[in-house]
Scaffold this motif. Structure first.
Motif, PDB file in Angstrom:
ATOM      1  N   GLU A   3       0.833  -1.199   0.000  1.00 14.10           N
ATOM      2  CA  GLU A   3       0.000   0.000   0.000  1.00 14.10           C
ATOM      3  C   GLU A   3       0.866   1.247   0.000  1.00 14.10           C
ATOM      4  N   SER A   4       0.380   2.278  -0.685  1.00 15.01           N
ATOM      5  CA  SER A   4       1.081   3.556  -0.748  1.00 15.01           C
ATOM      6  C   SER A   4       0.076   4.691  -0.608  1.00 15.01           C
ATOM      7  N   GLU A   5       0.487   5.731   0.117  1.00 11.15           N
ATOM      8  CA  GLU A   5      -0.331   6.946   0.198  1.00 11.15           C
ATOM      9  C   GLU A   5       0.573   8.159   0.055  1.00 11.15           C
ATOM     10  N   THR A   6       0.254   9.003  -0.903  1.00 14.34           N
ATOM     11  CA  THR A   6       0.962  10.263  -1.111  1.00 14.34           C
ATOM     12  C   THR A   6      -0.032  11.384  -0.854  1.00 14.34           C
ATOM     13  N   ALA A   7       0.277  12.268   0.087  1.00 18.33           N
ATOM     14  CA  ALA A   7      -0.697  13.282   0.487  1.00 18.33           C
ATOM     15  C   ALA A   7      -0.028  14.643   0.675  1.00 18.33           C
ATOM     16  N   LEU A   8      -0.806  15.683   0.424  1.00 22.28           N
ATOM     17  CA  LEU A   8      -0.371  17.061   0.630  1.00 22.28           C
ATOM     18  C   LEU A   8      -1.509  17.810   1.286  1.00 22.28           C
ATOM     19  N   GLN A   9      -1.221  18.439   2.409  1.00 21.91           N
ATOM     20  CA  GLN A   9      -2.256  19.225   3.085  1.00 21.91           C
ATOM     21  C   GLN A   9      -1.765  20.642   3.352  1.00 21.91           C
ATOM     22  N   ALA A  10      -2.680  21.584   3.219  1.00 24.98           N
ATOM     23  CA  ALA A  10      -2.350  22.995   3.392  1.00 24.98           C
ATOM     24  C   ALA A  10      -3.404  23.647   4.274  1.00 24.98           C
ATOM     25  N   ASN A  11      -2.954  24.419   5.223  1.00 23.01           N
ATOM     26  CA  ASN A  11      -3.854  25.092   6.153  1.00 23.01           C
ATOM     27  C   ASN A  11      -4.681  26.150   5.430  1.00 23.01           C
ATOM     28  N   VAL A  12      -5.987  26.154   5.697  1.00 16.31           N
ATOM     29  CA  VAL A  12      -6.887  27.139   5.104  1.00 16.31           C
ATOM     30  C   VAL A  12      -7.117  28.285   6.078  1.00 16.31           C
ATOM     31  N   VAL A  13      -7.610  27.936   7.279  1.00 16.34           N
ATOM     32  CA  VAL A  13      -7.830  28.921   8.327  1.00 16.34           C
ATOM     33  C   VAL A  13      -7.930  28.193   9.659  1.00 16.34           C
ATOM     34  N   GLY A  14      -7.287  28.746  10.678  1.00 14.55           N
ATOM     35  CA  GLY A  14      -7.354  28.132  11.996  1.00 14.55           C
ATOM     36  C   GLY A  14      -6.864  26.691  11.969  1.00 14.55           C
ATOM     37  N   ASN A  15      -7.713  25.774  12.468  1.00 10.58           N
ATOM     38  CA  ASN A  15      -7.372  24.351  12.499  1.00 10.58           C
ATOM     39  C   ASN A  15      -7.860  23.591  11.275  1.00 10.58           C
ATOM     40  N   LEU A  16      -8.381  24.308  10.289  1.00  4.85           N
ATOM     41  CA  LEU A  16      -8.959  23.682   9.107  1.00  4.85           C
ATOM     42  C   LEU A  16      -7.960  23.677   7.947  1.00  4.85           C
ATOM     43  N   SER A  17      -7.785  22.504   7.324  1.00  6.87           N
ATOM     44  CA  SER A  17      -6.859  22.359   6.209  1.00  6.87           C
ATOM     45  C   SER A  17      -7.544  21.668   5.037  1.00  6.87           C
ATOM     46  N   MET A  18      -6.983  21.871   3.858  1.00  2.00           N
ATOM     47  CA  MET A  18      -7.406  21.146   2.667  1.00  2.00           C
ATOM     48  C   MET A  18      -6.366  20.069   2.402  1.00  2.00           C
ATOM     49  N   LYS A  19      -6.834  18.853   2.080  1.00  2.59           N
ATOM     50  CA  LYS A  19      -5.917  17.737   1.855  1.00  2.59           C
ATOM     51  C   LYS A  19      -6.259  17.021   0.554  1.00  2.59           C
ATOM     52  N   THR A  20      -5.216  16.691  -0.212  1.00  5.06           N
ATOM     53  CA  THR A  20      -5.381  15.860  -1.390  1.00  5.06           C
ATOM     54  C   THR A  20      -4.488  14.637  -1.230  1.00  5.06           C
ATOM     55  N   ALA A  21      -4.993  13.478  -1.613  1.00  2.02           N
ATOM     56  CA  ALA A  21      -4.239  12.245  -1.404  1.00  2.02           C
ATOM     57  C   ALA A  21      -4.451  11.276  -2.559  1.00  2.02           C
ATOM     58  N   PHE A  22      -3.407  10.529  -2.848  1.00  2.00           N
ATOM     59  CA  PHE A  22      -3.476   9.476  -3.864  1.00  2.00           C
ATOM     60  C   PHE A  22      -3.034   8.175  -3.211  1.00  2.00           C
ATOM     61  N   ARG A  23      -3.895   7.161  -3.244  1.00  2.00           N
ATOM     62  CA  ARG A  23      -3.615   5.888  -2.573  1.00  2.00           C
ATOM     63  C   ARG A  23      -3.635   4.747  -3.582  1.00  2.00           C
ATOM     64  N   VAL A  24      -2.725   3.812  -3.388  1.00  2.00           N
ATOM     65  CA  VAL A  24      -2.616   2.620  -4.238  1.00  2.00           C
ATOM     66  C   VAL A  24      -2.505   1.394  -3.345  1.00  2.00           C
ATOM     67  N   LYS A  25      -3.265   0.360  -3.689  1.00  2.00           N
ATOM     68  CA  LYS A  25      -3.154  -0.933  -2.994  1.00  2.00           C
ATOM     69  C   LYS A  25      -2.970  -2.015  -4.042  1.00  2.00           C
TER      70      LYS A  25
END
Length: 244
Positions: A198-220
């Motif tokens: 299994e593999s997961e590649t993810a990038l997350q960026a803070n939007v405001v306060g404790n809230l973030s946007m996350k994009t991820a690509f997973r392979v099994k």
């Protein structure tokens, strides 16, 4: 005791709540949610959710995670998956640790009624910088028990095997507001020669306060999947992440 019960016990045992809270404990949690609904020529609904909690003290590091995924197209379910996993680390020193890990997965379209494993072994944080950046590797031995949706061509209802597990994780803080994460793992069947990676590649960026946007690509990838099932599954997700 069946392995699924053993794994359930292990998951409870490695829960961050399993260790008594102390003054030096650091506890954190995050909730992730992604929903996509389309209409018109294609009517589809995608739902992703995940809850994770961590607890760390001078001697122990504990993590637990629950996740669910559901996809429905033209009023028909095309994907449905539920996962639970937990891990406890006993720190031998600042970098080295012993781990115990339990995992359970129910993927309706995988050909398995459920998949489960229990592993233990040695890990090392080869590199660490600040509170968010690190690179860890681990290796260990354990046991895997997977039950089929239907008996295979030999009439077997399940497969089980001793396994060797290898894993690595890189977390890199690009800035105070952005984090890159790469996770890789493989479990090699020592008796059935079935390898699950299994593999997961993810990038997350803070939007405001404790809230973030996350994009991820997973392979099994399953080297020897149930009959009629594909070896490789992929998933791309865009979610909102709340940390607390």
């Amino acid at each position: 005791m069946q392995l699924r019960n053993a794994v359930a016990v292990a998951l409870i045992g490695v829960s961050p709540l399993a260790q008594a809270s102390g003054e030096d404990d650091k506890v954190g949690a995050e909730f992730e949610l992604g929903v996509l609904v389309t209409s018109g020529n294609t009517e589809e609904t995608n739902f992703n959710s995940r809850f994770a909690i961590t607890q760390e003290s001078r001697r122990w590091r504990n993590t637990g995670e629950l996740s669910a995924r559901h996809t429905e197209a033209e009023d028909e379910t095309t994907a449905e998956q539920y996962k639970a996993e937990g891990e406890t680390n006993y720190k031998l020193d600042e970098r080295q640790y012993w781990f115990l890990r339990g995992a359970w997965e129910d993927d309706r379209f995988s050909g398995y009624a459920f998949e489960s494993s229990l592993t233990t072994g040695y890990g090392n944080r080869l590199w660490e910088s600040g509170e968010k950046s690190f690179w860890s590797v681990s290796a260990g031995l354990g046991y895997r028990y997977n039950r089929f949706d239907e008996p295979d061509e030999n009439g077997e209802e399940a497969e089980d095997s001793a396994i060797a597990r290898f894993a690595t994780q890189l977390d890199y803080a690009i800035s105070d507001r952005a984090l890159f994460r790469q996770k890789l793992s493989t479990e090699v069947g020592l008796e059935d020669n079935n390898t699950i990676s299994e593999s997961e590649t993810a990038l997350q960026a803070n939007v405001v306060g404790n809230l973030s946007m996350k994009t991820a690509f997973r392979v099994k990838h399953v080297s020897d999947p149930p009959v009629t099932k594909e070896r490789t599954d992929t998933e791309t997700a865009l979610t909102l992440l709340y940390t607390f």
